[in-house]
Design an enzyme around this catalytic site. Structure first.
Site, mmCIF file in Angstrom:
data_model
loop_
_atom_site.group_PDB
_atom_site.id
_atom_site.type_symbol
_atom_site.label_atom_id
_atom_site.label_comp_id
_atom_site.label_asym_id
_atom_site.label_seq_id
_atom_site.Cartn_x
_atom_site.Cartn_y
_atom_site.Cartn_z
ATOM 1 N N THR A 20 3.160 22.974 -73.312
ATOM 2 C CA THR A 20 2.797 21.560 -73.410
ATOM 3 C C THR A 20 3.311 20.956 -74.719
ATOM 4 O OG1 THR A 20 0.695 22.079 -74.461
ATOM 5 C CG2 THR A 20 0.682 21.915 -72.057
ATOM 6 N N ARG B 160 3.406 19.043 -61.090
ATOM 7 C CA ARG B 160 2.926 20.427 -61.014
ATOM 8 C C ARG B 160 3.592 21.140 -59.842
ATOM 9 N NH1 ARG B 160 -3.216 18.336 -61.645
ATOM 10 N NH2 ARG B 160 -3.223 18.018 -63.895
ATOM 11 N N SER C 272 -15.874 20.206 -53.670
ATOM 12 C CA SER C 272 -15.554 18.877 -54.165
ATOM 13 C C SER C 272 -14.601 18.203 -53.180
ATOM 14 C CB SER C 272 -14.924 19.014 -55.549
ATOM 15 O OG SER C 272 -14.530 17.768 -56.038
ATOM 16 N N VAL C 273 -14.953 16.970 -52.796
ATOM 17 C CA VAL C 273 -14.170 16.269 -51.772
ATOM 18 C C VAL C 273 -13.578 14.960 -52.305
ATOM 19 C CG1 VAL C 273 -15.367 17.308 -49.806
ATOM 20 C CG2 VAL C 273 -16.319 15.245 -50.865
ATOM 21 N N GLY C 274 -13.496 14.871 -53.612
ATOM 22 C CA GLY C 274 -12.924 13.680 -54.244
ATOM 23 C C GLY C 274 -13.255 13.735 -55.726
ATOM 24 N N GLY D 91 -9.852 21.389 -61.840
ATOM 25 C CA GLY D 91 -10.909 20.380 -61.758
ATOM 26 C C GLY D 91 -12.097 20.764 -62.637
ATOM 27 N N LYS D 92 -11.800 21.499 -63.701
ATOM 28 C CA LYS D 92 -12.876 21.970 -64.602
ATOM 29 C C LYS D 92 -13.637 20.812 -65.234
ATOM 30 C CE LYS D 92 -9.816 24.225 -66.975
ATOM 31 N NZ LYS D 92 -8.653 24.066 -66.060
ATOM 32 N N GLY E 235 -4.999 26.772 -64.169
ATOM 33 C CA GLY E 235 -5.344 25.529 -64.854
ATOM 34 C C GLY E 235 -5.381 24.350 -63.894
ATOM 35 N N ASP E 236 -5.991 23.264 -64.355
ATOM 36 C CA ASP E 236 -6.068 22.009 -63.591
ATOM 37 C C ASP E 236 -6.806 22.156 -62.267
ATOM 38 O OD1 ASP E 236 -4.539 20.877 -65.639
ATOM 39 O OD2 ASP E 236 -2.672 21.441 -64.644
ATOM 40 N N ARG F 206 4.095 16.120 -66.314
ATOM 41 C CA ARG F 206 5.068 16.892 -65.528
ATOM 42 C C ARG F 206 4.557 17.092 -64.094
ATOM 43 N NH1 ARG F 206 5.648 22.304 -68.996
ATOM 44 N NH2 ARG F 206 3.454 21.843 -69.376
ATOM 45 N N GLY G 162 -6.079 19.252 -70.368
ATOM 46 C CA GLY G 162 -6.279 17.871 -69.950
ATOM 47 C C GLY G 162 -7.328 17.893 -68.864
ATOM 48 N N HIS G 163 -8.540 17.501 -69.194
ATOM 49 C CA HIS G 163 -9.650 17.561 -68.243
ATOM 50 C C HIS G 163 -10.035 16.141 -67.851
ATOM 51 C CE1 HIS G 163 -10.950 21.810 -69.820
ATOM 52 N NE2 HIS G 163 -9.696 21.744 -69.442
ATOM 53 N N GLN H 143 -7.646 25.772 -69.630
ATOM 54 C CA GLN H 143 -6.607 26.510 -68.903
ATOM 55 C C GLN H 143 -7.233 27.267 -67.728
ATOM 56 O OE1 GLN H 143 -6.411 26.782 -72.703
ATOM 57 N NE2 GLN H 143 -5.418 24.848 -72.238
#
Ligand code: GDP
Ligand code: IMO
Ligand code: MG
Length: 428
Positions: A129, A309, A417-419, A15-16, A12-13, A307, A40-41, A224
């Site tokens: 969560t 990570r 992805s660079v940012g 960068g979807k 998860g997380d 929280r 949380g996207h 997720q």
């Protein structure tokens, strides 16, 4: 007819949201097929960071229809709040012409959330969560759930919500010694939510099938990551939905032949929130370096819960498994910029389990918890890469790092992805 699928290839997380927003520029429909507001996207548009939980990340593209599929569990209360926030932040109007909610999606009720919180507090938790996800899917699987379609009749819907609160209160009080919820207040609130949301209800499988028949392009946005999948993740430290490729068919009601592209989104290192084994987890200074202090919006603190990570080096054993299991045809590698300035980068290429080398990802979390990473070290780079827009302009060591990831997982990295900003992306 064509469906592109975007899956989180780790925990998860990855960068979807950010990659979905980019690919949505070429999609007619963007559809969520699993999970709920545990997701949380984050999507960064100009100076604004918008955190989406239930609304698909195609909402910022005016020509995209956003679909909340039947595989999703829906919290009407947080959805309404999120809709208002997105409207306020962006000026977009989220009308039923822009977004559809599957009548077959299950509703997350306050009782589910209270039970989730009670169980987590009671010591038997896995670090959820606390959005009621597990309990909502439990009711779905045990065929006692309330589906979104019942919001067509807000009064009856309110009555059903009332009954659920009364039922859950007994468990809350007797089993967990927790205060009961107020059934009348909750029922009134959910009746009102149903009145506001019922215009968005639809048979979204039909919408998707008709879109395919009309040669439209659908982008299925996973929530997720595949390592949190209820069947294929690190059970029991998982979520309760199908975050793997199968979830697309069951969670949207579309045929597998329509899927022509499966993009796995992977972070250039690893993160995980909540409990469960994480073979490449780091502690100490290097962990703090990868996590960040929380000053930047992209530092590694949960978008849903805040929280910190857990962080670690890239785990190519897990990633290779994710690729093979889901038919991932290409990878989007995110947060390459975060690795700038590190002298040496490590990638786990195998696991050592009780002195033996494992080249596959074990299914049993107890085995996984005993695995030690076997690392390959690669040279880092010092240059800031956030302004780089072509692969060739990346530092040679960054190119070599990406090439080695490709070799280890046998898949091409087509997006780097660079940012977090829209233009901070290299498409190959
Ligand atoms: P998701 O749940 O997979 O959509 O990921 P999250 O939004 O929870 O977490 C990813 C975070 O990283 C967000 O704050 C994004 O804005 C940010 N982000 C995405 N791609 C990049 C990137 O390439 N570089 C940096 N620095 N941040 C990124
Ligand atoms: P996105 O879509 C990271 C984790 C929780 C916990 C476990 C079960 O933003 O990548 P749940 O509330 O689902 O019952 O919690 O799953 N989890 C996530 N971790 N990103 C997410 O979503 C997650 N959604 C759930 O931390 O370990
Ligand atoms: Mg997230």
């Amino acid at each position: 007819m064509a469906i592109s699928v975007l899956l989180g290839a780790q925990w998860g997380d990855e960068g979807k949201g950010r990659i979905t927003d980019a690919l949505a520029a070429h999609a007619d429909v963007v559809a969520r097929f699993n999970g709920g507001d545990n997701a949380g996207h984050s999507v960064t548009i100009g100076t604004q960071v918008v955190r989406l939980h239930t609304i698909p990340s195609g909402i910022f593209r005016a020509d995209c229809l956003c679909v909340i599929g039947n595989g999703v569990v829906l919290n009407p209360r947080t959805l309404l709040k999120e809709m208002a926030e997105v409207e306020r932040a962006t000026g977009i109007t989220i009308s039923p012409a822009r977004m559809k909610i599957s009548e077959a999606a299950h509703i997350i009720l306050p009782g589910h959330i209270a039970l989730d919180a009670a169980r987590e507090a009671g010591g038997g938790g896995i670090g959820t969560t606390q959005r009621g996800i597990g309990f909502a899917y439990m009711d779905k699987a045990s065929r006692t759930g309330l589906r979104a379609g019942s919001m067509h009749d807000p009064e009856r819907f309110g009555d059903a919500v009332h009954d659920h609160v009364v039922q859950v209160n007994r468990v809350l009080e007797r089993e967990y010694e927790r205060p009961p919820l107020d059934a009348d207040t909750v029922a009134a609130e959910y009746t009102s939510a149903a009145q506001q949301l019922n215009a968005f209800l639809a048979n979204t499988s039909l919408i998707a099938l008709d879109a395919l028949a009309a040669n439209k392009r659908i982008l299925a946005e996973g929530a997720q990551g595949v390592m949190l999948d209820i069947d294929h993740g690190t059970y029991p430290f998982v979520t309760s939905s199908s975050a793997t490729i199968g979830g697309v068919m069951t969670g949207l009601g579309v045929p597998p032949q329509a899927i022509e592209r499966v993009v796995g989104v992977a972070k250039a290192f690893s993160t995980r929130v909540g409990g469960g084994p994480m073979v490449t987890e780091l502690q100490g200074d290097m962990a703090m370096r990868l996590r960040g202090t929380g000053k930047n919006p992209w530092d590694e603190y949960g978008s849903t819960t805040g929280r910190p990570r857990r962080v670690g080096w890239l785990d190519a054993v897990a990633l290779r498994h994710a690729v093979r299991m889901n038919g991932i045809s290409e990878l989007a590698l995110t947060k390459l910029d975060v690795l700038s300035g590190l002298e040496t980068l490590r990638v786990a290429t195998a696991y050592a389990y009780r002195g033996e080398k494992l080249a596959f990802f074990p299914q049993d979390s107890e085995v996984l918890a005993l695995c030690e990473p076997v690392y390959e070290d690669l040279p880092g780079w010092i240059e800031d890469v956030t302004a780089v827009r072509t692969f060739e302009a990346l530092p040679k060591a960054a190119q070599a790092y990406i090439a080695q990831v490709e070799a280890l997982v046998n898949t091409r990295v087509t997006i780097v992805s660079v940012g977090p900003e829209r233009e901070q992306m290299i498409q190959r």
